[in-house]
Design a protein around this motif. Sequence first.
Motif, PDB file in Angstrom:
ATOM      1  N   SER A  89     -21.240  19.095  26.090  1.00  0.00           N
ATOM      2  CA  SER A  89     -21.367  17.967  27.010  1.00  0.00           C
ATOM      3  C   SER A  89     -20.924  16.684  26.323  1.00  0.00           C
ATOM      4  O   SER A  89     -21.073  16.536  25.118  1.00  0.00           O
ATOM      5  CB  SER A  89     -22.827  17.800  27.463  1.00  0.00           C
ATOM      6  OG  SER A  89     -22.988  16.557  28.120  1.00  0.00           O
TER       7      SER A  89
ATOM      8  N   ARG B 261     -32.028  20.210  32.990  1.00  0.00           N
ATOM      9  CA  ARG B 261     -32.697  21.022  34.018  1.00  0.00           C
ATOM     10  C   ARG B 261     -31.787  22.145  34.485  1.00  0.00           C
ATOM     11  O   ARG B 261     -32.186  23.295  34.585  1.00  0.00           O
ATOM     12  CB  ARG B 261     -33.093  20.160  35.223  1.00  0.00           C
ATOM     13  CG  ARG B 261     -34.453  19.508  35.088  1.00  0.00           C
ATOM     14  CD  ARG B 261     -34.942  18.952  36.435  1.00  0.00           C
ATOM     15  NE  ARG B 261     -34.021  17.996  37.033  1.00  0.00           N
ATOM     16  CZ  ARG B 261     -33.952  16.708  36.694  1.00  0.00           C
ATOM     17  NH1 ARG B 261     -34.773  16.224  35.775  1.00  0.00           N
ATOM     18  NH2 ARG B 261     -33.093  15.892  37.270  1.00  0.00           N
ATOM     19  N   ALA B 262     -30.535  21.823  34.738  1.00  0.00           N
ATOM     20  CA  ALA B 262     -29.585  22.823  35.216  1.00  0.00           C
ATOM     21  C   ALA B 262     -29.405  23.929  34.176  1.00  0.00           C
ATOM     22  O   ALA B 262     -29.114  25.067  34.503  1.00  0.00           O
ATOM     23  CB  ALA B 262     -28.240  22.163  35.520  1.00  0.00           C
TER      24      ALA B 262
ATOM     25  N   GLU C  32     -30.982  14.397  31.670  1.00  0.00           N
ATOM     26  CA  GLU C  32     -32.128  15.174  32.156  1.00  0.00           C
ATOM     27  C   GLU C  32     -31.690  16.161  33.237  1.00  0.00           C
ATOM     28  O   GLU C  32     -32.187  17.293  33.293  1.00  0.00           O
ATOM     29  CB  GLU C  32     -33.241  14.245  32.663  1.00  0.00           C
ATOM     30  CG  GLU C  32     -33.940  13.442  31.559  1.00  0.00           C
ATOM     31  CD  GLU C  32     -34.675  14.313  30.524  1.00  0.00           C
ATOM     32  OE1 GLU C  32     -34.973  15.482  30.830  1.00  0.00           O
ATOM     33  OE2 GLU C  32     -34.921  13.817  29.413  1.00  0.00           O
ATOM     34  N   ALA C  33     -30.761  15.754  34.074  1.00  0.00           N
ATOM     35  CA  ALA C  33     -30.241  16.665  35.108  1.00  0.00           C
ATOM     36  C   ALA C  33     -29.482  17.827  34.455  1.00  0.00           C
ATOM     37  O   ALA C  33     -29.620  18.988  34.856  1.00  0.00           O
ATOM     38  CB  ALA C  33     -29.336  15.898  36.080  1.00  0.00           C
ATOM     39  N   TRP C  34     -28.681  17.517  33.440  1.00  0.00           N
ATOM     40  CA  TRP C  34     -27.930  18.529  32.709  1.00  0.00           C
ATOM     41  C   TRP C  34     -28.895  19.548  32.097  1.00  0.00           C
ATOM     42  O   TRP C  34     -28.686  20.756  32.160  1.00  0.00           O
ATOM     43  CB  TRP C  34     -27.092  17.844  31.619  1.00  0.00           C
ATOM     44  CG  TRP C  34     -26.264  18.752  30.762  1.00  0.00           C
ATOM     45  CD1 TRP C  34     -24.974  19.123  30.987  1.00  0.00           C
ATOM     46  CD2 TRP C  34     -26.664  19.401  29.546  1.00  0.00           C
ATOM     47  NE1 TRP C  34     -24.550  19.966  29.978  1.00  0.00           N
ATOM     48  CE2 TRP C  34     -25.558  20.153  29.086  1.00  0.00           C
ATOM     49  CE3 TRP C  34     -27.859  19.422  28.803  1.00  0.00           C
ATOM     50  CZ2 TRP C  34     -25.597  20.911  27.917  1.00  0.00           C
ATOM     51  CZ3 TRP C  34     -27.905  20.181  27.652  1.00  0.00           C
ATOM     52  CH2 TRP C  34     -26.779  20.913  27.212  1.00  0.00           C
TER      53      TRP C  34
ATOM     54  N   GLU D 160     -30.686   9.680  32.678  1.00  0.00           N
ATOM     55  CA  GLU D 160     -30.850  10.367  33.957  1.00  0.00           C
ATOM     56  C   GLU D 160     -29.929  11.595  34.056  1.00  0.00           C
ATOM     57  O   GLU D 160     -30.352  12.682  34.451  1.00  0.00           O
ATOM     58  CB  GLU D 160     -30.528   9.373  35.069  1.00  0.00           C
ATOM     59  CG  GLU D 160     -31.090   9.739  36.396  1.00  0.00           C
ATOM     60  CD  GLU D 160     -30.642   8.740  37.465  1.00  0.00           C
ATOM     61  OE1 GLU D 160     -30.035   7.699  37.107  1.00  0.00           O
ATOM     62  OE2 GLU D 160     -30.894   9.024  38.643  1.00  0.00           O
ATOM     63  N   ARG D 161     -28.666  11.389  33.685  1.00  0.00           N
ATOM     64  CA  ARG D 161     -27.712  12.500  33.782  1.00  0.00           C
ATOM     65  C   ARG D 161     -27.995  13.570  32.738  1.00  0.00           C
ATOM     66  O   ARG D 161     -27.794  14.755  32.990  1.00  0.00           O
ATOM     67  CB  ARG D 161     -26.279  11.974  33.662  1.00  0.00           C
ATOM     68  CG  ARG D 161     -25.887  11.135  34.874  1.00  0.00           C
ATOM     69  CD  ARG D 161     -24.420  10.775  34.860  1.00  0.00           C
ATOM     70  NE  ARG D 161     -23.570  11.957  34.929  1.00  0.00           N
ATOM     71  CZ  ARG D 161     -22.290  11.974  34.548  1.00  0.00           C
ATOM     72  NH1 ARG D 161     -21.734  10.882  34.042  1.00  0.00           N
ATOM     73  NH2 ARG D 161     -21.587  13.078  34.644  1.00  0.00           N
TER      74      ARG D 161
END
Length: 278
Positions: A260, A273-274, A269-271, A266-267
């Motif tokens: 990555s 989680r996915a 944390e989304a990464w 924010e992004r």
Amino acid sequence: AAHSGSDPVRGYAPSMGQIFLRRFQLVTQFRSALETGQVTVHYQPKIALPSRQVVGVEALVRWRHPEFGPLDPDEFVPAVEATGLVDALTSFVMEQGLQRVRSWLDRGLRMSTAVNLSVRNLADANFPDLVAEALRRYDVPPQLLTFELTESGVMSDPERALPVLRRLHAMGVTLAVDDFGTGYSSLAYLRQLPVDEVKIDKSFVLGMGTDLSDMAVVRAIVELGHSLGLTVVAEGVEEDSAREQLVSMGCDVAQGYLISRPLSEERFEAWLRARTIR
Ligand code: C2E
Ligand code: CA
Ligand code: CA
Ligand code: CA
């Protein structure tokens, strides 16, 4: 990305006066930029090899300047480092990083944050106390905080830097040598330092696919690092072929665009989680 030198797009090279003025502006504006949320921290994951488990992040500073737009650290960190303001920068990045580690621990994730240090931090005899206090406040195990230091940062004043490093190490904080392979006395210096980790400079990792000598350097650093009992991290991993080669060499950790780019909180944390909930 912003340019600090000549700008081929707009077709002019800034004069010395303009460069000086901009540098002066950046330094005078930095503290208020910290206080008004223009300065943020981006996170880039590090994964274990070969498992690909996320073991932590590197915290990288960003500045969204109201006039100049988004600035890369190469544009303002050197200016900030030349002043006492770097203390505020390091504290800010460390605090943000520890807040992340705390939040991951609360979700059962054991991941570390790496913070880049400046020469000035290493010359500050009070720095370890500041770190100890922050670790207590966030209730984070010291092992989950890594400091990345460069050879020039340590070697510019080893008499002052070494006691600071020894105290951080004794506290249990993880210490990493950054940009390894680019300095002059790398081998001798690595043996003398109380470090746990070595990061192979991205120039070698990026060149590995096309340049046999880069490949040889990477292999040699992995072996050297392991012979000294260190964790070896490769940064600048952009290609899957590079990841495979690093696995075959026994490199422990990879970081780079393949996994990555650095992401906003924010992004990231989304990464995460996915990646972890599946
Ligand atoms: P660094 O410590 O060597 O950080 C790694 C740099 O490599 C980052 O650039 C990162 O975005 C970039 N990178 C990561 N993966 C790849 C990849 O696969 N390919 C390529 N080409 N590049 C990759 P960034 O964020 O622009 O930071 C530049 C430098 O600024 C850092 O180099 C570090 O020396 C300094 N820096 C960044 N944040 C801080 C900070 O909070 N404090 C201090 N003192 N210095 C910082
Ligand atoms: Ca670094
Ligand atoms: Ca580096
Ligand atoms: Ca660098």
